[in-house]
Design an enzyme around this catalytic site. Structure first.
Site: not given
Ligand code: AKG
Ligand code: FE2
Length: 173
Positions: A61, A63, A117, A127
């Site tokens: 996705h 952001d 990403h 994690r």
């Molecule tokens: O957890 C991550 O490293 C990325 C999180 C992410 O892409 C988001 O919260 O939009």
């Molecule tokens: Fe993200």
């Protein structure tokens, strides 16, 4: 989370200002439109996933914000697209990752690109990551800062609605 937000809030404004300046635009737009009441914070938890296949913790996705400041722990799993290829981001809990979001892409008229990403889960380790999303109010109109316009102007509310329709989810608010 609160301490994280307080620390990165001024960093987010500073980075947005520097990126705007690079476009020859000394706009106070981000300070005026991205307020403590309009930004978003997210704590992500990825439980271990022992299935012997690559399993997404978060699907690919971009952001829907101006910029995202991300802190991840030492587990790893974050990947992003660079020069058309997916690459792994080395986990470093002492570093912050700054991603360009969709709104900055539109505001900069495509000069900056929103980064795609995703996150893969770990087979045995849990994690965590914390994300700060520099967002404006729903009423804010995003208009590119240079011409000829690549994007027609839109409000953040309209954009969020489109993203929701695309991913087919509803938000209770
Ligand atoms: O957890 C991550 O490293 C990325 C999180 C992410 O892409 C988001 O919260 O939009
Ligand atoms: Fe993200």
């Amino acid at each position: 989370m609160e301490a994280f937000a307080t620390k990165v809030a001024s960093l987010a404004q500073k980075v947005a200002g520097i990126l705007a300046e690079k476009l020859g635009n000394k706009s106070s737009f981000f300070q005026e439109s991205c307020l403590p009441s309009t930004i978003y914070l997210r704590l992500n938890r990825y439980p271990p996933c022992p299935i012997p296949l690559d399993i997404y913790g978060i699907m690919p996705h971009t952001d829907s914000d101006f910029i995202t400041i991300l802190r991840q722990d030492e587990v790893g799993g974050l990947q992003l697209v660079k020069d058309g290829k997916w690459i792994s981001v080395k986990p470093n809990p002492d570093a912050l990752i700054i991603n360009i979001g969709d709104l900055f892409q539109a505001w900069s008229n495509g000069f900056y690109t929103s980064v795609e990403h995703c996150v893969f889960t770990h087979p045995t380790k849990e994690r965590f990551s914390a994300a700060y999303f520099l967002c404006p109010s729903n009423e804010t109109v995003i208009e590119s800062c240079s011409k000829p316009l690549v994007y027609t102007k839109f409000s953040f509310r309209e954009y969020r609605q489109k993203v929701r329709e695309m991913f087919n989810y509803t938000v209770i608010k």
